[in-house]
Design an enzyme around this catalytic site. Sequence first.
Site, mmCIF file in Angstrom:
data_model
loop_
_atom_site.group_PDB
_atom_site.id
_atom_site.type_symbol
_atom_site.label_atom_id
_atom_site.label_comp_id
_atom_site.label_asym_id
_atom_site.label_seq_id
_atom_site.Cartn_x
_atom_site.Cartn_y
_atom_site.Cartn_z
ATOM 1 N N HIS A 144 -4.033 7.064 1.751
ATOM 2 C CA HIS A 144 -4.279 5.720 1.228
ATOM 3 C C HIS A 144 -5.660 5.251 1.700
ATOM 4 C CE1 HIS A 144 -4.025 1.591 0.260
ATOM 5 N NE2 HIS A 144 -3.982 1.210 1.527
ATOM 6 N N ASN A 181 -10.008 -0.930 -1.332
ATOM 7 C CA ASN A 181 -8.564 -0.726 -1.198
ATOM 8 C C ASN A 181 -7.874 -1.282 -2.449
ATOM 9 O OD1 ASN A 181 -5.859 -0.760 -0.543
ATOM 10 N ND2 ASN A 181 -6.131 -1.634 1.499
ATOM 11 N N CYS A 190 0.817 -1.230 0.000
ATOM 12 C CA CYS A 190 0.000 0.000 0.000
ATOM 13 C C CYS A 190 0.847 1.276 0.000
ATOM 14 C CB CYS A 190 -0.956 -0.004 1.182
ATOM 15 S SG CYS A 190 -2.132 -1.360 1.070
HETATM 16 N N1 COA Z 1 -18.338 -9.733 7.586
HETATM 17 C C1 COA Z 1 -18.986 -9.958 8.727
HETATM 18 N N2 COA Z 1 -18.345 -10.150 9.887
HETATM 19 C C2 COA Z 1 -17.006 -10.079 9.883
HETATM 20 C C3 COA Z 1 -16.269 -9.832 8.712
HETATM 21 C C4 COA Z 1 -16.991 -9.659 7.525
HETATM 22 N N3 COA Z 1 -16.389 -9.390 6.361
HETATM 23 N N4 COA Z 1 -14.962 -9.801 9.036
HETATM 24 C C5 COA Z 1 -14.861 -10.020 10.353
HETATM 25 N N5 COA Z 1 -16.109 -10.191 10.868
HETATM 26 C C6 COA Z 1 -16.483 -10.460 12.261
HETATM 27 C C7 COA Z 1 -15.378 -11.071 13.085
HETATM 28 O O1 COA Z 1 -15.382 -12.470 12.914
HETATM 29 C C8 COA Z 1 -15.756 -10.645 14.477
HETATM 30 O O2 COA Z 1 -16.776 -11.515 14.938
HETATM 31 P P1 COA Z 1 -16.837 -11.938 16.515
HETATM 32 O O3 COA Z 1 -17.036 -10.643 17.250
HETATM 33 O O4 COA Z 1 -17.996 -12.851 16.532
HETATM 34 O O5 COA Z 1 -15.521 -12.582 16.792
HETATM 35 C C9 COA Z 1 -16.395 -9.274 14.294
HETATM 36 O O6 COA Z 1 -16.742 -9.197 12.897
HETATM 37 C C10 COA Z 1 -15.485 -8.119 14.626
HETATM 38 O O7 COA Z 1 -14.240 -8.362 14.064
HETATM 39 P P2 COA Z 1 -13.051 -7.349 14.203
HETATM 40 O O8 COA Z 1 -11.851 -7.893 13.526
HETATM 41 O O9 COA Z 1 -12.920 -6.909 15.620
HETATM 42 O O10 COA Z 1 -13.639 -6.134 13.360
HETATM 43 P P3 COA Z 1 -13.042 -4.700 13.174
HETATM 44 O O11 COA Z 1 -14.009 -3.699 13.606
HETATM 45 O O12 COA Z 1 -11.634 -4.606 13.683
HETATM 46 O O13 COA Z 1 -12.965 -4.576 11.583
HETATM 47 C C11 COA Z 1 -11.404 -4.717 9.783
HETATM 48 C C12 COA Z 1 -12.198 -5.483 10.827
HETATM 49 C C13 COA Z 1 -10.605 -5.707 8.955
HETATM 50 C C14 COA Z 1 -12.356 -3.958 8.884
HETATM 51 C C15 COA Z 1 -10.470 -3.699 10.507
HETATM 52 O O14 COA Z 1 -9.762 -4.352 11.522
HETATM 53 C C16 COA Z 1 -9.489 -3.046 9.573
HETATM 54 O O15 COA Z 1 -9.874 -2.297 8.701
HETATM 55 N N6 COA Z 1 -8.177 -3.264 9.792
HETATM 56 C C17 COA Z 1 -7.176 -2.633 8.972
HETATM 57 C C18 COA Z 1 -7.248 -3.170 7.587
HETATM 58 C C19 COA Z 1 -6.297 -2.530 6.684
HETATM 59 O O16 COA Z 1 -6.153 -1.351 6.698
HETATM 60 N N7 COA Z 1 -5.659 -3.346 5.853
HETATM 61 C C20 COA Z 1 -4.836 -2.920 4.813
HETATM 62 C C21 COA Z 1 -3.709 -2.106 5.302
HETATM 63 S S1 COA Z 1 -3.131 -1.203 4.013
#
Ligand code: COA
Length: 331
Positions: A258, A288, A113
């Site tokens: 980004h 993304n 990224c």
């Molecule tokens: N759809 C539905 N539920 C989902 C899911 C999806 N696509 N992905 C994860 N979940 C669930 C998880 O299993 C978890 O369930 P649980 O509470 O029963 O265990 C719940 O949603 C919460 O998961 P969590 O990981 O805490 O969610 P979050 O609010 O942190 O959001 C991301 C997840 C990935 C969106 C977030 O962490 C994120 O954006 N991280 C950075 C990503 C990023 O920038 N990546 C590229 C870098 S350049």
Amino acid sequence: MPNAVITGTGHYLPPRIVLNKELEQSCDTSDEWIQERTGILQRHFIAPGQTTSELGLFAALEALEAAGKKPADLDYIIFATLSPDVLFPGCGCLLQSRLGVENIPALDIRNQCSGFLYGLQVANALIRSEAARTVLLVGAEVHSTGLDLSPNGREVSVLFGDGAGAVVLEAGPQGRGIIRVEVGADGRHARDLWCEGPGSAEHPERITAQMLLDGRQYPKMKGRLVFRHAVQTMKSSLLGVLDAAGVSVGDLALLIPHQANLRIIEMVTRMLDMPPERVATNIQLVGNTTAGSIPILLDQSRRAGRLNEGDWLAMTAFGSGFTWGSAVIKW
Ligand code: COA
């Protein structure tokens, strides 16, 4: 010493739009969850047969046209991608051939990224040192063929889309163009956002049937940890480069961050005390696109009339590696 000035921008998004609803069918996710946690409504996926270098070509042709240049005017190609058409050679060479130019250097950048900002730093150094006068810098990705679209991959797969952006950089007068670019990395976090296979670390083959069964050909991410680091690092990297350039947050006409997650962008915006209307976003419509993210949004912002000559523009990115980078530009 000349300065590197962006004289043309372009982008390309493949026509197929994939709504969150479509992912619901395979990923055990919901439109509501994706919108609430990421801000994403849709992304673009390639049609069968399209490749990263082809997406890059379309973006490059637009950027060249905007700069009033022909492929033959280029004397350097830099191509940032984590999803090259083939393991080798790099997309830079493939794009050079697609553009019908010969002999000029073609360099690939593998910094995920942050790839576009690493590329910008290299282009800037090439032009300032007079090793090149006209540089094409492309950021492009085809994620869709490398995502686990089953429930196992839902945390990662809902985030990413395909697309390409490009800029032409030329030698220009002092005080205009790229004023400062700073990049960094912390390899201790390599495994926190990575894709293992195919890789030469695997024996006896780079990809085995067992790896495929285990899904090790797909990206894996510690989402919450990445989120935390992304917010802190984008903020500190941007403040660092602004300070070094003697420019304040209040001077910025536009910030192009980004596009990884709308919540990350909103948190960085708040922490910087930046008016949201001066922060560009398109993640809602493209997801993304990794190395494509900043140049796509730059081109859309320019074409929408959001940049005027003399404006201060900043960019910031964070991604796998971990890697990061920020730039200050006098438009
Ligand atoms: N759809 C539905 N539920 C989902 C899911 C999806 N696509 N992905 C994860 N979940 C669930 C998880 O299993 C978890 O369930 P649980 O509470 O029963 O265990 C719940 O949603 C919460 O998961 P969590 O990981 O805490 O969610 P979050 O609010 O942190 O959001 C991301 C997840 C990935 C969106 C977030 O962490 C994120 O954006 N991280 C950075 C990503 C990023 O920038 N990546 C590229 C870098 S350049």
